[in-house]
Structures are given as structure tokens and as C-alpha cells.
Design a protein around this motif. Structure first.
Motif, PDB file in Angstrom:
ATOM      1  N   HIS A  67      -7.048  -4.454  -0.435  1.00  0.00           N
ATOM      2  CA  HIS A  67      -6.063  -4.106   0.288  1.00  0.00           C
ATOM      3  C   HIS A  67      -4.679  -4.840  -0.158  1.00  0.00           C
TER       4      HIS A  67
ATOM      5  N   LEU B 265      -4.917   5.055  -0.337  1.00  0.00           N
ATOM      6  CA  LEU B 265      -5.911   4.239  -0.941  1.00  0.00           C
ATOM      7  C   LEU B 265      -6.077   2.897  -0.666  1.00  0.00           C
TER       8      LEU B 265
ATOM      9  N   ILE C 267      -4.694  11.758  -5.749  1.00  0.00           N
ATOM     10  CA  ILE C 267      -4.917  11.036  -4.875  1.00  0.00           C
ATOM     11  C   ILE C 267      -3.858   9.834  -4.553  1.00  0.00           C
ATOM     12  N   ASN C 268      -3.302   9.975  -3.111  1.00  0.00           N
ATOM     13  CA  ASN C 268      -2.236   9.034  -2.978  1.00  0.00           C
ATOM     14  C   ASN C 268      -2.647   7.489  -3.004  1.00  0.00           C
ATOM     15  N   SER C 269      -1.967   6.830  -3.987  1.00  0.00           N
ATOM     16  CA  SER C 269      -2.485   5.412  -4.108  1.00  0.00           C
ATOM     17  C   SER C 269      -2.036   4.426  -3.003  1.00  0.00           C
TER      18      SER C 269
ATOM     19  N   PHE D 176      -6.198   2.289   3.191  1.00  0.00           N
ATOM     20  CA  PHE D 176      -7.435   2.665   3.748  1.00  0.00           C
ATOM     21  C   PHE D 176      -8.553   1.265   3.622  1.00  0.00           C
TER      22      PHE D 176
ATOM     23  N   PRO E 209      -7.251   7.870   1.675  1.00  0.00           N
ATOM     24  CA  PRO E 209      -7.058   8.297   0.483  1.00  0.00           C
ATOM     25  C   PRO E 209      -7.469   9.724   0.257  1.00  0.00           C
ATOM     26  N   THR E 210      -6.396  10.633   0.955  1.00  0.00           N
ATOM     27  CA  THR E 210      -6.444  12.165   1.008  1.00  0.00           C
ATOM     28  C   THR E 210      -5.422  12.438  -0.254  1.00  0.00           C
TER      29      THR E 210
END
Length: 224
Positions: A126, A77, A72-74, A80, A61-62
């Protein structure tokens, strides 16, 4: 302890604790194998498409990949949680490997339920539809756990005396446990599905489920 009543009823009394263990083991290894295959395939795919920078972007989630974006890119995330589930799968699966499980069973016993909880939770985060497969099993486990806790004492802090006898002509050992502390572990009958979880401190720290078999002529304060 006693096997889940719903399992015995659904199988007409043919599927109990002992029969369910191989099914659980087979399903667990199938799930672990498919999860590992899914994770490794996608990690290699992202690495092939955009290299290490793309792998970092797609799986963590960078900040978004575009230089003019600070959100924040979904996708990172969501993936992740999949990465965390894959990591949680390692301590869940390795101690369950039969040769290792036999050597360090106490480690397997302590890690299995906690590791499975983390694995299922991260898998659901996820990919939410995974709950369609996880909820029935979790509900069955909870109902069975509550039944054991509410239907009688499921464990005892007392150390009870037992005698061991090798049954003639077999490799089976019969344990006769005397309920000298009066803690209510005895029963006049041992119907199908009845079992008790025992720990022998002189041998190991883990507990093992053993089936009960007690003739009616025995003392009501003994288990065999």
C-alpha cells in the motif's frame, strides 16, 4: 531459549525478553490504532466525496471510473492493499485484547505472527516507505529466530516430568523439570536473559516463556 544478543548489548544488559514484551505491546496497539484511524478516515472521505461508486473505484482494482477507459486504476489497486491490511488488522488485534487473550491464548499465539506477516506485507504494498519501519524489526526477529534454531534445540517433542512447589510467602510457583530424555535442555547456569518456553498439556495447549533460575548445586540435568 535466550534473549536476542543485540538487544542485551544495545541496552547494556537492562532490556531482555520480559522487558521487551510491554514495549512491543504498547507499540503494537499504537500502530493498530493509527492504522485503523487512517483507514476509517480515508474510507469515510471517499464515501463523502463520490458516494459508494467512488468508494468502490478508489479502494478496489476495478476498471477505471471513466466510461471510455478499460484499464485497471492504479489508485484502486494501491488502496486495495490498504483495505486488505485493515481487514488483516482485525484478527491481529482482537485476540490481542487482554481479556480475550487470557481466555483463548492459543488462538492469539497461532494468529499473531501469521496475521502480522499479512498486515506488514499489505501495508508495504500500500505504501512502500513503510518498509523503512518494518525491515529493522523483521531483520531482528529473523536473526533471533535463526539464533535459537542454530544455537541449540529450540523445542522438543518429548514430554518431560516436572514437580511444582509453591514458594513460601509468595504466589510464585517453582517448576523443576527433569531432563530424563537426555535432550540437552539443561544448563549449569541461568544468566540474565535465559528463558524456556513451556507447555503444560493438562492445563492448555499454548506455550509460555518462563525465566530460568537454577542454583549451581542442582543436578546438571534439571531446570528450575
Amino acid at each position: 531459549g535466550r534473549d536476542p544478543a543485540w538487544l542485551l548489548r544495545a541496552s547494556g544488559g537492562h532490556l531482555g525478553y520480559a522487558e521487551a514484551v510491554p514495549i512491543h505491546r504498547t507499540a503494537g496497539w499504537w500502530c493498530a490504532g493509527q492504522s485503523a484511524l487512517h483507514s476509517v478516515a480515508y474510507l469515510l472521505f471517499y464515501l463523502q466525496v463520490d458516494g459508494w461508486a467512488g468508494l468502490w473505484h478508489y479502494c478496489f482494482p476495478t476498471v477505471a471510473y471513466l466510461s471510455d477507459s478499460t484499464s485497471i486504476n492504479s489508485l484502486g489497486l494501491v488502496n486495495f492493499f490498504g483495505v486488505v491490511a485493515f481487514i488483516a488488522l482485525i484478527p491481529l488485534a482482537i485476540p490481542a485484547w487482554p481479556p480475550l487473550r487470557r481466555r483463548v491464548y492459543q488462538v492469539f499465539q497461532r494468529l499473531h505472527v501469521a496475521g502480522a506477516a499479512v498486515f506488514v506485507l499489505c501495508c508495504a504494498m500500500h505504501d512502500l516507505p513503510i518498509l523503512l519501519f518494518a525491515v529493522p524489526g523483521l531483520a531482528a526477529w529473523y536473526v533471533e529466530w535463526r539464533g535459537r534454531a542454530g544455537g541449540g534445540r529450540c523445542c522438543s517433542p518429548h514430554r518431560l516430568h516436572a514437580t511444582a512447589k509453591l514458594l513460601p510467602g509468595t504466589s510464585w510457583v517453582e517448576l523443576t523439570i527433569a531432563d530424563g530424555a537426555g535432550i540437552g535442555l539443561s544448563s549449569r547456569e541461568a544468566p540474565r536473559g535465559q528463558w524456556v518456553s513451556l507447555r503444560v498439556p493438562a492445563l492448555s495447549r499454548e506455550s509460555h516463556p518462563l525465566s530460568l533460575s537454577m542454583p549451581a548445586s542442582r543436578s546438571p540435568r534439571e531446570l528450575s
